[in-house]
Design a protein around this motif. Structure first.
Motif, PDB file in Angstrom:
ATOM      1  N   GLU A  35      -6.334   8.833  30.815  1.00 38.76           N
ATOM      2  CA  GLU A  35      -6.119   8.811  29.375  1.00 38.76           C
ATOM      3  C   GLU A  35      -4.653   8.478  29.135  1.00 38.76           C
ATOM      4  N   PRO A  36      -4.327   7.193  28.872  1.00 37.69           N
ATOM      5  CA  PRO A  36      -2.918   6.803  28.740  1.00 37.69           C
ATOM      6  C   PRO A  36      -2.221   7.614  27.659  1.00 37.69           C
ATOM      7  N   MET A  37      -1.056   8.104  28.002  1.00 37.99           N
ATOM      8  CA  MET A  37      -0.263   8.889  27.062  1.00 37.99           C
ATOM      9  C   MET A  37       1.199   8.776  27.470  1.00 37.99           C
ATOM     10  N   PRO A  38       2.128   9.050  26.560  1.00 38.88           N
ATOM     11  CA  PRO A  38       3.542   9.012  26.923  1.00 38.88           C
ATOM     12  C   PRO A  38       3.863  10.010  28.031  1.00 38.88           C
ATOM     13  N   ALA A  39       5.011   9.795  28.666  1.00 39.55           N
ATOM     14  CA  ALA A  39       5.392  10.633  29.808  1.00 39.55           C
ATOM     15  C   ALA A  39       5.534  12.096  29.404  1.00 39.55           C
ATOM     16  N   ILE A  40       6.055  12.360  28.201  1.00 38.72           N
ATOM     17  CA  ILE A  40       6.194  13.743  27.756  1.00 38.72           C
ATOM     18  C   ILE A  40       4.821  14.398  27.624  1.00 38.72           C
ATOM     19  N   GLY A  41       3.875  13.682  27.061  1.00 43.35           N
ATOM     20  CA  GLY A  41       2.530  14.224  26.935  1.00 43.35           C
ATOM     21  C   GLY A  41       1.889  14.493  28.280  1.00 43.35           C
ATOM     22  N   ASN A  42       2.088  13.586  29.227  1.00 42.36           N
ATOM     23  CA  ASN A  42       1.534  13.788  30.558  1.00 42.36           C
ATOM     24  C   ASN A  42       2.154  15.007  31.225  1.00 42.36           C
ATOM     25  N   ALA A  43       3.456  15.200  31.057  1.00 44.92           N
ATOM     26  CA  ALA A  43       4.118  16.363  31.648  1.00 44.92           C
ATOM     27  C   ALA A  43       3.615  17.660  31.029  1.00 44.92           C
ATOM     28  N   LEU A  44       3.438  17.681  29.706  1.00 35.64           N
ATOM     29  CA  LEU A  44       2.939  18.883  29.048  1.00 35.64           C
ATOM     30  C   LEU A  44       1.509  19.199  29.460  1.00 35.64           C
ATOM     31  N   VAL A  45       0.662  18.187  29.564  1.00 39.12           N
ATOM     32  CA  VAL A  45      -0.733  18.413  29.935  1.00 39.12           C
ATOM     33  C   VAL A  45      -0.831  18.944  31.359  1.00 39.12           C
ATOM     34  N   LEU A  46      -0.117  18.320  32.286  1.00 42.60           N
ATOM     35  CA  LEU A  46      -0.160  18.781  33.678  1.00 42.60           C
ATOM     36  C   LEU A  46       0.376  20.200  33.802  1.00 42.60           C
TER      37      LEU A  46
END
Length: 260
Positions: free
Chosen positions: A124-135
């Motif tokens: 699910e493509p998302m900005p790097a900040i979003g990916n860091a928060l989700v992980l």
């Protein structure tokens, strides 16, 4: 001997049918559960997780399961109802993961980090900040006992939604609208520090541009907003994740309830 085998099968068949009903509800729920229903996890591991949840939850919900199961056409309807109930419970929890994604997207757009840091390569493509928060949110949830909370939610769901009883469509629609609205509100709330910081930054940049029109404020401000966004992420991420995990725990206690 054949009579004994027939007697055993007569006792085992209802148990197998009840286990299939439990598997359908748990399968739909776990397929959307954070950490277990991610697209990056192989299908075999997800199926193994569903089987494990079924083996754990089946003894807990066995008293709430029907003893006399109907023939196959009616049994298929019961399986679809159980699948729908599990999917509704899973959607309630999955929307919280989407709230983290929304928060990351808002934070990246307001601080212009989405263009500079790029987009993370994920299903699910998302900005790097979003990916860091989700992980980070998934890791926190799993470390804080997400499987045990999920088993408890499954066991308590049979007191609210008995096996084979279809929820009222009007109540489901009201619940769905409230859950989606709550997810968007939570995403904006979690991204509030970045929105406030970006507003103050752009306001200061506007005053600076009015005071010094010849200065290329974009070149001066770009490194500042990038560094400020990363520093703010470092400071605000623990609070953001704590607020999100508290909401996740409250949702797992009653996925079928309207958000407060």
């Amino acid at each position: 001997m054949f009579d004994a085998m027939a007697a055993i099968m007569a006792q085992v068949n209802p148990m197998i049918g009840a286990a299939v009903l439990v598997f359908m509800r748990i399968g739909a729920f776990v397929a959307l559960l954070p950490g277990f229903g991610e697209q990056t996890i192989p299908m075999r591991l997800r199926l193994a997780a569903i089987l494990a949840f079924t083996l754990i939850s089946w003894p807990l919900v066995a008293p709430n399961l029907p003893t006399d199961l109907p023939p196959f056409p009616a049994l298929a309807v019961l399986m679809l109802i159980e699948l729908a109930i599990g999917a509704l419970m899973g959607i309630a929890v999955r929307l919280l993961v989407m709230a983290l994604q929304i928060a990351g997207a808002i934070a990246a757009q307001t601080t212009a980090v989405s263009q500079m840091a790029g987009v993370a390569v994920t299903p699910e493509p998302m900005p790097a900040i979003g990916n860091a928060l989700v992980l980070a949110g998934l890791a926190l949830a799993l470390a804080a006992g997400l499987p045990a909370q999920a088993v408890r939610a499954i066991a308590e769901s049979y007191t609210v939604f008995p096996a084979g009883v279809l929820p009222v469509a009007g109540d489901v629609a009201q619940w769905g609208v409230a859950r989606v609205a709550d997810a968007f509100a939570l995403g904006l709330t979690l991204a509030a520090p970045f929105v406030i910081a970006a507003f103050g930054y752009n306001l200061a940049l506007g005053f600076l541009n009015r005071a010094m029109p010849a200065l290329m404020v974009a070149f001066v401000g770009a490194p500042a907003i990038t560094a400020g966004a990363l520093l703010l992420l470092m400071l605000a991420a623990p609070l953001i994740l704590n607020v999100w995990h508290d909401r996740l725990s409250a949702t797992l206690e009653a996925p079928w309830a309207l958000p407060q």
